[in-house]
Design an enzyme around this catalytic site. Structure first.
Site, short mmCIF file in Angstrom:
data_model
loop_
_atom_site.label_atom_id
_atom_site.label_comp_id
_atom_site.label_asym_id
_atom_site.label_seq_id
_atom_site.Cartn_x
_atom_site.Cartn_y
_atom_site.Cartn_z
N THR A 76 0.85 -1.19 0.00
CA THR A 76 0.00 0.00 0.00
C THR A 76 0.89 1.24 0.00
O THR A 76 0.71 2.16 -0.80
CB THR A 76 -0.93 0.00 1.23
N ASN A 161 -5.36 -9.57 -7.75
CA ASN A 161 -5.49 -10.27 -6.48
C ASN A 161 -6.78 -11.08 -6.35
O ASN A 161 -6.82 -12.06 -5.63
CB ASN A 161 -5.37 -9.28 -5.31
N GLN A 189 1.07 -9.66 -5.99
CA GLN A 189 0.65 -11.07 -6.12
C GLN A 189 1.60 -11.86 -7.01
O GLN A 189 1.50 -13.08 -7.10
CB GLN A 189 -0.77 -11.14 -6.70
N SER A 209 5.33 -6.92 -1.43
CA SER A 209 4.96 -6.97 -0.02
C SER A 209 5.38 -8.29 0.62
O SER A 209 5.22 -9.35 0.02
CB SER A 209 3.45 -6.80 0.11
N HIS A 211 4.15 -10.01 3.29
CA HIS A 211 3.19 -10.99 3.81
C HIS A 211 2.42 -11.75 2.73
O HIS A 211 1.66 -12.65 3.03
CB HIS A 211 2.21 -10.34 4.80
N THR A 250 12.90 5.10 10.88
CA THR A 250 13.84 4.05 11.26
C THR A 250 13.43 2.75 10.60
O THR A 250 12.25 2.39 10.61
CB THR A 250 13.85 3.89 12.79
N CYS A 336 -17.86 -6.46 2.04
CA CYS A 336 -18.68 -5.85 3.07
C CYS A 336 -18.46 -4.35 3.04
O CYS A 336 -17.37 -3.88 3.33
CB CYS A 336 -18.28 -6.41 4.43
C1 LIG Z 1 -2.28 -7.22 -0.64
C2 LIG Z 1 -2.18 -6.31 -1.79
C3 LIG Z 1 -1.85 -4.97 -1.62
C4 LIG Z 1 -1.63 -4.36 -0.25
O1 LIG Z 1 -0.41 -4.79 0.28
P1 LIG Z 1 -0.03 -4.50 1.80
O2 LIG Z 1 1.39 -4.93 1.89
O3 LIG Z 1 -0.95 -5.32 2.62
O4 LIG Z 1 -0.20 -3.04 2.03
C5 LIG Z 1 -1.72 -4.18 -2.74
N1 LIG Z 1 -1.92 -4.69 -3.98
C6 LIG Z 1 -2.24 -5.98 -4.18
C7 LIG Z 1 -2.43 -6.46 -5.56
C8 LIG Z 1 -2.39 -6.82 -3.10
O5 LIG Z 1 -2.73 -8.09 -3.31
#
Ligand SMILES: *Cc1c(COP(=O)(O)O)cnc(C)c1O
Length: 412
Positions: A76, A161, A189, A209, A211, A250, A336
């Site tokens: 994000t 996504n 993704q 990202s 996670h 930081t 939602c």
């Molecule tokens: C999950 C996702 C995001 C957001 O990523 P974060 O690291 O959670 O902020 C942005 N773009 C896509 C395509 C995502 O799947």
């Protein structure tokens, strides 16, 4: 192997951290806690070294130089920095005026792209939001048609996504860069799952990202091209001047170490993992589609990530479906909002009707899923759809050969 319920088929939402990632991170919370900005002692130097190693691991995964990696809190933030930072840097007119430059994106991007682009529109930039084909794809031809003399930036995600569909980003990048505009891709993704080379793939800015690739939450990176051409950005977070001034604050050292390790594991295991997940997804998808009437796989048949499927089931009520598959953690085609369930704007963009959107499931497989879990999901979904359709008079009519779309409903 016994399976634990609920099973996790929502890897496009987030992934479990790989234990090897956690192990690599742990020392950086305790004995190696230094601030990489501390230039005068070993605590700082050790942390700086760890961050440099992570920069190299990420660069290796995407074919960049380590100097081109800017750490952020996730995709994000990377998207916000890329889109707002580039638009402000390459604006044709100053703040407060209109006609500041043209930006191209698409209506089924992640909100973390759509909302920054909308913000720029309010700030005097012109915006074209492309509509994908019924297959969910944005093509280089669509982007070429939308290009204008004053186009400064194009932001098109690599893989969607909700659908897993893959856009032709290398070809789009060529069109954009040949015209002298900046090419950004939200590759959240894609990276870690599919081979990536920012040089060959014509990318100027790329968001990733932790996670979404078996690393920790709250850490990500933006690739910023440094040569041919050198891309510059206006910083969006100001302060201590870390990350060459692009992103103050930081550094999240444990998170960065984890992201680096996650990238290294993906580099090594991507090929075999892709193959394994593709087989599992194909079996899941084809068994469901073959055994259940009136199903629809959303998005292009082949140009799709190996581990994601988005399926709609006709004549099934959406909320009932989610209840009936509560042992499968997955996403639905409904979002939602404040008061009600809205059909997914991504499925809407493809022309999927509201009813089918509500009765769709996104199943996204990952590193820690097993064949047994796929079997469980198949059985569970078959049973759920069968039961829900027993309650559906429309399904009876469909089976009797009545074309539902021609019925004139009484309105009272
Ligand atoms: C999950 C996702 C995001 C957001 O990523 P974060 O690291 O959670 O902020 C942005 N773009 C896509 C395509 C995502 O799947």
């Amino acid at each position: 192997m016994p399976i634990n319920l609920p099973i996790y088929f929502d890897n496009a939402a987030t992934t479990r951290c790989d234990p090897r990632v956690v192990e690599a991170m742990l020392p950086y919370f305790t004995e190696k806690f230094g601030n990489p900005g501390s230039r005068n002692h070993k605590f700082g130097w050790d942390s700086e070294e760890a961050v440099d190693i992570a920069r190299g691991q990420i660069a290796d995964l995407i074919g960049s130089s380590p100097k081109e990696i800017v750490f952020t809190s996730g995709s994000t933030e990377a998207n916000n920095l890329a889109i707002k930072g580039a638009a402000e840097m390459y604006a044709k007119k100053p703040e407060g005026e209109t006609g500041r430059g043209h930006i191209i994106s698409a209506i089924h991007e992640h909100k973390a792209v759509i909302d920054p682009v909308k913000r720029l529109e309010k700030r005097g930039f012109d915006v074209t939001m492309l509509t994908p084909g019924a297959d969910g794809l944005i093509t280089a031809a669509m982007v070429k048609d939308a290009m204008r003399d004053d186009t400064i930036l194009c932001s098109i995600m690599w893989a969607n996504n909700e659908l897993g569909t893959i856009n032709e980003v290398p070809q789009i990048g060529k069109v954009v860069r040949d015209a002298g505009a900046v090419m950004h891709t939200d590759a959240t993704q894609w990276v870690g799952k599919m081979p990536t080379n920012v040089v060959e793939d014509n990318i100027d800015l790329l968001s990733l990202s932790g996670h979404k690739m078996y690393g920790p939450k709250g850490v990500g990176a933006l690739y910023v091209r440094r040569r041919r051409p050198r891309i510059r950005l206006v910083a969006q977070i100001e302060g201590g001047g870390q990350e060459r001034g692009y992103r103050s604050g930081t550094l999240n050292v444990p998170g960065i170490v984890g992201l680096g390790m996650a990238c290294e594991i993906c580099s090594k295991e991507m090929d075999s993992e892709r193959e394994r997940l593709l087989k599992m997804r194909q079996r899941l998808e084809s068994t469901l589609a073959d055994s259940i009437d009136v199903t629809q796989i959303n998005g292009h048949a082949d140009k799709r990530l190996p581990h994601v499927t988005n399926i709609s089931f006709g004549f099934v009520e959406g909320e009932g479906l989610m209840m009936a598959v509560k042992n499968i953690a997955c996403s639905s085609g409904s979002a939602c909002t404040s008061a009600s369930l809205e059909p997914s704007y991504v499925l809407k963009a493809l022309g999927v009707g509201d009813d089918l959107a509500h009765s769709s499931l996104r199943l996204s497989l990952g590193r820690f899923n097993t064949e047994e879990e796929v079997d469980f999901a198949i059985g569970n979904i078959q049973e759920a759809v069968r039961k829900l359709r027993e309650l559906s008079p429309l399904f009876d009519m469909h089976n009797e050969g009545i074309d539902i779309s021609t019925i004139e409903w009484a309105t009272h």
